[in-house]
Write an enzyme that holds these catalytic residues in place. Structure first.
Site, PDB file in Angstrom:
ATOM      1  N   GLN A   1      44.023 -22.928  65.885  1.00  0.00           N
ATOM      2  CA  GLN A   1      44.267 -24.184  65.162  1.00  0.00           C
ATOM      3  C   GLN A   1      45.609 -24.143  64.432  1.00  0.00           C
ATOM      4  O   GLN A   1      45.891 -23.197  63.688  1.00  0.00           O
ATOM      5  CB  GLN A   1      43.157 -24.458  64.145  1.00  0.00           C
TER       6      GLN A   1
ATOM      7  N   CYS B   1      42.575 -31.098  56.781  1.00  0.00           N
ATOM      8  CA  CYS B   1      42.621 -30.261  55.577  1.00  0.00           C
ATOM      9  C   CYS B   1      42.995 -31.109  54.353  1.00  0.00           C
ATOM     10  O   CYS B   1      44.016 -31.793  54.349  1.00  0.00           O
ATOM     11  CB  CYS B   1      43.623 -29.118  55.772  1.00  0.00           C
TER      12      CYS B   1
ATOM     13  N   ASN C   1      30.686 -33.250  62.643  1.00  0.00           N
ATOM     14  CA  ASN C   1      30.663 -32.118  61.709  1.00  0.00           C
ATOM     15  C   ASN C   1      30.376 -32.619  60.291  1.00  0.00           C
ATOM     16  O   ASN C   1      30.784 -33.712  59.917  1.00  0.00           O
ATOM     17  CB  ASN C   1      32.036 -31.402  61.783  1.00  0.00           C
TER      18      ASN C   1
HETATM   19  C1  FMN Z   1      36.178 -22.330  52.817  1.00  0.00           C
HETATM   20  C2  FMN Z   1      36.476 -23.391  53.839  1.00  0.00           C
HETATM   21  C3  FMN Z   1      37.617 -23.267  54.626  1.00  0.00           C
HETATM   22  C4  FMN Z   1      37.920 -24.244  55.588  1.00  0.00           C
HETATM   23  N1  FMN Z   1      39.023 -24.086  56.373  1.00  0.00           N
HETATM   24  C5  FMN Z   1      39.268 -24.971  57.388  1.00  0.00           C
HETATM   25  C6  FMN Z   1      40.351 -24.776  58.306  1.00  0.00           C
HETATM   26  O1  FMN Z   1      41.090 -23.788  58.241  1.00  0.00           O
HETATM   27  N2  FMN Z   1      40.522 -25.715  59.278  1.00  0.00           N
HETATM   28  C7  FMN Z   1      39.705 -26.824  59.393  1.00  0.00           C
HETATM   29  O2  FMN Z   1      39.900 -27.635  60.298  1.00  0.00           O
HETATM   30  N3  FMN Z   1      38.678 -27.012  58.549  1.00  0.00           N
HETATM   31  C8  FMN Z   1      38.436 -26.121  57.572  1.00  0.00           C
HETATM   32  N4  FMN Z   1      37.349 -26.291  56.756  1.00  0.00           N
HETATM   33  C9  FMN Z   1      36.441 -27.443  56.977  1.00  0.00           C
HETATM   34  C10 FMN Z   1      35.266 -27.036  57.889  1.00  0.00           C
HETATM   35  O3  FMN Z   1      35.717 -26.754  59.185  1.00  0.00           O
HETATM   36  C11 FMN Z   1      34.238 -28.178  57.961  1.00  0.00           C
HETATM   37  O4  FMN Z   1      34.876 -29.322  58.446  1.00  0.00           O
HETATM   38  C12 FMN Z   1      33.607 -28.511  56.608  1.00  0.00           C
HETATM   39  O5  FMN Z   1      33.218 -27.343  55.918  1.00  0.00           O
HETATM   40  C13 FMN Z   1      32.381 -29.427  56.777  1.00  0.00           C
HETATM   41  O6  FMN Z   1      31.405 -28.832  57.575  1.00  0.00           O
HETATM   42  P1  FMN Z   1      30.095 -28.130  56.928  1.00  0.00           P
HETATM   43  O7  FMN Z   1      29.422 -29.166  56.071  1.00  0.00           O
HETATM   44  O8  FMN Z   1      29.275 -27.712  58.114  1.00  0.00           O
HETATM   45  O9  FMN Z   1      30.579 -26.987  56.100  1.00  0.00           O
HETATM   46  C14 FMN Z   1      37.055 -25.356  55.766  1.00  0.00           C
HETATM   47  C15 FMN Z   1      35.914 -25.460  54.974  1.00  0.00           C
HETATM   48  C16 FMN Z   1      35.617 -24.500  54.029  1.00  0.00           C
HETATM   49  C17 FMN Z   1      34.365 -24.648  53.208  1.00  0.00           C
END
Ligand code: FMN
Length: 339
Positions: free
Chosen positions: A78, A112, A218
């Site tokens: 990514q 992000c 997601n």
């Molecule tokens: C600690 C943390 C780091 C994340 N880093 C990224 C990242 O590097 N790239 C990205 O596209 N999303 C990132 N996300 C977002 C997650 O991919 C995801 O979209 C978000 O946590 C919602 O999904 P969930 O409810 O299943 O956690 C991050 C989320 C968290 C909590």
């Protein structure tokens, strides 16, 4: 009977498309390999700056882009940025590297919400600049096409709110050549608070239905019920799971079995959870060395023992550990109570 369909990204077939979402500080090469073993179809690396690759080459970001096709299966790097030419350069540099060049998919981060990233116009900042976002997809697709790699995008339902423009945004990405789009059901300003809005994700899915792409939903998927609901509401081809996988790589096989109407596998015992924590830690040590690995896993280790007796006190001890031996000792002290 409800069953998972296949998702197709470019010419890559993804069976049981339930995937580990990219998470900075969590979705390491080691954890991605473990999650794949338990069913995660594929998992992007955490976000890496395209511009940093342009200015510094691969060395500085290599650690975050490291892939392991043997254990991960399908691999995906990514990138984030705000300049089409950076993506062009970064993709060519990655694809010409003997190891990173084995990557299967290039993903673009347009979700992000971290101010440091948004300030530069990258990440979810691109949701405010649909034309630039589409130009970035076009430039990335053009560069990646030469190497036969499809390009995907991960984004959100809007910057401050879900609107018609959010649907136009994903349409523009699809028209620019994105082979797959994943939508997190929150706005950028929500960061990770509130609830994921799957109705909004469904509207964005509908907006790109005419395009030949895979669509992933997601946000807040944490068990079979929430996974089934997300698929039913959004009509997505697949799911990405973030936080609920922390310390719980077993979640992928649970959800896949549940959705496919199969018997649910046993949930892991406390001792299996301890063993998995150590396995992830040792794998991470082999990648980045003991001191950094133990420090960086301080945010991950507590998840493995959540809900176990006396876990609050044990979490504090784990967060104070600085060697693998200390972590092992702390867990050994608890094994009797948890057995
Ligand atoms: C600690 C943390 C780091 C994340 N880093 C990224 C990242 O590097 N790239 C990205 O596209 N999303 C990132 N996300 C977002 C997650 O991919 C995801 O979209 C978000 O946590 C919602 O999904 P969930 O409810 O299943 O956690 C991050 C989320 C968290 C909590």
């Amino acid at each position: 009977m409800f069953a998972m369909k296949e998702a197709i990204i470019g010419n890559i077939k993804i069976t049981n498309p339930v995937c580990l979402a990219p998470m900075a500080g969590t979705s390491s090469v080691t954890f991605r390999g473990i999650c794949h073993e338990f069913g995660s179809a594929y998992a992007p690396t955490e976000l890496v700056s395209a511009r940093s690759i342009v200015y510094n080459g691969l060395d500085r970001s290599y650690r975050y882009m490291k892939i392991d096709p043997e254990h991960e299966g399908i691999t995906c790097i990514q990138l984030f940025g705000c300049d089409p030419s950076d993506f062009d350069h970064a993709v060519k540099t990655i694809c010409n590297d003997p190891e990173l060049g084995k990557v299967d998919i290039i993903d673009i981060n347009m979700g992000c919400p971290v101010p440091k990233v948004v300030k530069t116009g990258s990440g979810s900042g691109l949701m405010k600049e649909p034309k630039l976002a589409a130009d970035i997809v076009k430039a990335t697709v053009r560069a990646a096409e030469e190497f036969g790699k499809p390009v995907t995008v991960k984004t959100r339902i809007g910057f401050t709110a879900f609107t018609e423009e959010s649907c136009d945004f994903v349409k523009a990405l699809a028209a620019a050549g994105a082979a797959s789009i994943c939508v997190h059901g929150r706005t950028a300003t929500q960061m990770y608070g509130g609830k994921a809005d799957m109705e909004a994700v469904a509207k964005m899915r509908e907006a790109v239905r005419a395009y030949k792409l895979a669509f992933f939903a997601n946000g807040d998927i944490r068990d079979v019920d929430s996974a089934r609901r997300a698929l039913e509401i959004t009509g997505a081809d697949g799911l990405m799971i973030g936080r609920a996988s922390m310390g719980n790589p077993w979640i992928f096989r649970q959800i896949i079995a549940g959705i496919n109407g199969e018997n649910l596998p046993e949930t892991p015992t406390a001792l299996q959870r301890c063993d998995m924590l150590l396995r992830e830690l040792e794998g991470t040590v082999s990648q980045i060395g003991e001191a950094t690995a133990v420090k960086e896993m301080r945010s991950v280790m507590p998840h493995y023992i959540s809900g176990l007796p006396q876990s609050a006190a044990v979490k504090v001890r784990l967060c104070g550990a600085s060697t693998v031996e200390e972590v092992r000792q702390i867990l050994d002290d608890c094994r009797e109570i948890w057995a």
